[in-house]
Design a protein around this motif. Sequence first.
Motif, PDB file in Angstrom:
ATOM      1  N   LEU A 137       7.626  16.711   5.996  1.00 23.92           N
ATOM      2  CA  LEU A 137       7.873  17.759   5.000  1.00 23.92           C
ATOM      3  C   LEU A 137       7.484  17.283   3.611  1.00 23.92           C
ATOM      4  O   LEU A 137       6.944  18.058   2.796  1.00 23.92           O
ATOM      5  CB  LEU A 137       9.346  18.175   5.029  1.00 23.92           C
ATOM      6  CG  LEU A 137       9.844  18.824   6.315  1.00 23.92           C
ATOM      7  CD1 LEU A 137      11.333  19.171   6.182  1.00 23.92           C
ATOM      8  CD2 LEU A 137       9.043  20.066   6.668  1.00 23.92           C
ATOM      9  N   LEU A 138       7.747  16.002   3.325  1.00 26.79           N
ATOM     10  CA  LEU A 138       7.381  15.438   2.027  1.00 26.79           C
ATOM     11  C   LEU A 138       5.871  15.501   1.809  1.00 26.79           C
ATOM     12  O   LEU A 138       5.394  15.861   0.720  1.00 26.79           O
ATOM     13  CB  LEU A 138       7.880  13.994   1.958  1.00 26.79           C
ATOM     14  CG  LEU A 138       7.469  13.147   0.754  1.00 26.79           C
ATOM     15  CD1 LEU A 138       7.925  13.807  -0.535  1.00 26.79           C
ATOM     16  CD2 LEU A 138       8.059  11.746   0.863  1.00 26.79           C
ATOM     17  N   THR A 139       5.109  15.183   2.828  1.00 22.52           N
ATOM     18  CA  THR A 139       3.652  15.257   2.716  1.00 22.52           C
ATOM     19  C   THR A 139       3.193  16.695   2.493  1.00 22.52           C
ATOM     20  O   THR A 139       2.328  16.964   1.655  1.00 22.52           O
ATOM     21  CB  THR A 139       3.005  14.686   3.989  1.00 22.52           C
ATOM     22  OG1 THR A 139       3.433  13.328   4.162  1.00 22.52           O
ATOM     23  CG2 THR A 139       1.491  14.723   3.899  1.00 22.52           C
ATOM     24  N   MET A 140       3.784  17.633   3.248  1.00 25.94           N
ATOM     25  CA  MET A 140       3.431  19.048   3.058  1.00 25.94           C
ATOM     26  C   MET A 140       3.738  19.521   1.650  1.00 25.94           C
ATOM     27  O   MET A 140       3.063  20.405   1.116  1.00 25.94           O
ATOM     28  CB  MET A 140       4.226  19.916   4.050  1.00 25.94           C
ATOM     29  CG  MET A 140       3.732  19.871   5.460  1.00 25.94           C
ATOM     30  SD  MET A 140       4.650  21.055   6.460  1.00 25.94           S
ATOM     31  CE  MET A 140       3.816  20.803   8.032  1.00 25.94           C
ATOM     32  N   ALA A 141       4.783  18.930   1.043  1.00 27.32           N
ATOM     33  CA  ALA A 141       5.222  19.350  -0.289  1.00 27.32           C
ATOM     34  C   ALA A 141       4.435  18.676  -1.398  1.00 27.32           C
ATOM     35  O   ALA A 141       4.763  18.820  -2.570  1.00 27.32           O
ATOM     36  CB  ALA A 141       6.711  19.056  -0.451  1.00 27.32           C
ATOM     37  N   GLY A 142       3.392  17.938  -1.047  1.00 23.98           N
ATOM     38  CA  GLY A 142       2.540  17.342  -2.062  1.00 23.98           C
ATOM     39  C   GLY A 142       2.987  15.990  -2.546  1.00 23.98           C
ATOM     40  O   GLY A 142       2.660  15.584  -3.659  1.00 23.98           O
ATOM     41  N   GLY A 143       3.711  15.260  -1.711  1.00 23.23           N
ATOM     42  CA  GLY A 143       4.176  13.931  -2.094  1.00 23.23           C
ATOM     43  C   GLY A 143       3.580  12.838  -1.219  1.00 23.23           C
ATOM     44  O   GLY A 143       3.083  13.092  -0.118  1.00 23.23           O
ATOM     45  N   VAL A 144       3.632  11.626  -1.747  1.00 22.97           N
ATOM     46  CA  VAL A 144       3.260  10.430  -0.984  1.00 22.97           C
ATOM     47  C   VAL A 144       4.520   9.583  -0.865  1.00 22.97           C
ATOM     48  O   VAL A 144       5.103   9.176  -1.882  1.00 22.97           O
ATOM     49  CB  VAL A 144       2.149   9.627  -1.688  1.00 22.97           C
ATOM     50  CG1 VAL A 144       1.865   8.339  -0.919  1.00 22.97           C
ATOM     51  CG2 VAL A 144       0.890  10.462  -1.819  1.00 22.97           C
ATOM     52  N   ASN A 145       4.951   9.337   0.342  1.00 23.32           N
ATOM     53  CA  ASN A 145       6.217   8.640   0.589  1.00 23.32           C
ATOM     54  C   ASN A 145       6.060   7.146   0.300  1.00 23.32           C
ATOM     55  O   ASN A 145       5.390   6.429   1.045  1.00 23.32           O
ATOM     56  CB  ASN A 145       6.642   8.863   2.037  1.00 23.32           C
ATOM     57  CG  ASN A 145       8.021   8.286   2.333  1.00 23.32           C
ATOM     58  OD1 ASN A 145       8.667   7.695   1.459  1.00 23.32           O
ATOM     59  ND2 ASN A 145       8.472   8.457   3.567  1.00 23.32           N
ATOM     60  N   VAL A 146       6.703   6.649  -0.775  1.00 20.19           N
ATOM     61  CA  VAL A 146       6.543   5.239  -1.143  1.00 20.19           C
ATOM     62  C   VAL A 146       7.319   4.311  -0.200  1.00 20.19           C
ATOM     63  O   VAL A 146       7.143   3.095  -0.257  1.00 20.19           O
ATOM     64  CB  VAL A 146       6.984   4.978  -2.598  1.00 20.19           C
ATOM     65  CG1 VAL A 146       6.156   5.806  -3.557  1.00 20.19           C
ATOM     66  CG2 VAL A 146       8.475   5.239  -2.780  1.00 20.19           C
TER      67      VAL A 146
END
Length: 282
Positions: free
Chosen positions: A187-196
């Motif tokens: 979901l984080l990737t879909m929301a435009g984020g890169v998971n650190v």
Amino acid sequence: MRVRLSAILAAAALGGCAPAPSPAPAGPPARIVSLAPSITEVVYALGAGEQLVGVCAQCDYPPAVASVPRVGGYLVPSVEVTLARRPDLVIAAPSPGNREAVRAIERAGVRVLVVHDRTLADLWASIRAVAGALGTPAAGERLVADVTARLGEVHARVADLPPRRVLVIVGHRPLVAVGRGTLQDELLTMAGGVNVAADAGQVWPTLTLELVVARAPEVIVDAAMGSEAGARELFAGLTTVPAVQNGRVVMLADETLLRAGPRVPEAAAALARAIHPEAFAG
């Protein structure tokens, strides 16, 4: 350990008093017990909420579920209370404490369906499995298509924006983050984020504050359900972290992020607003 012990004791107690197993009835179930909030939401979304005769203590959505009897907790379901509801189908998701209880229910002759809830692929499979068990496979396909489309709408709003480095926290002490291979990471990737924290080594990695400084997230999403003051105190000293410098520590007091059910588009939208508020301005 206490949770697991409780489940084992419940199963052991049942062993002396459980009714003899009986064949599972043919046809769709009329009396269903759900042992997980995400499953309860799926059952309602498939239009079968009225067939629920028992749910776990944490099942709180939709509001109509408030009147359904409780059969114990998500981690520690009560075997005896579950059987007392006379279900012809019990649906469970694996948890650290429910394995023995679910086995005891199955040994009592009740049909049990176990679905997984770790990834989006698990969600699609669980919707289809529950719909199949209810005898409504077409409704399952419609629900999968609807949730997929709504996730696509969220992604479309941020797809053209530069991804931002994001840390999603689900526990304060210890500091636990969302890792790779989870629904939340997807979901984080879909929301435009890169998971650190994607390469931090575990599905739910425990981090040090030094590692947070080293990963330098631009946004910290705090979904730990703790107090806002507690979160500010926790990260206040990390003055070199861009998220702290720029006031981008965002509280996300929404259980949908941790629930693999039909409301995952709402969780993705909440993440997208936290990561790219400019996409939702106006």
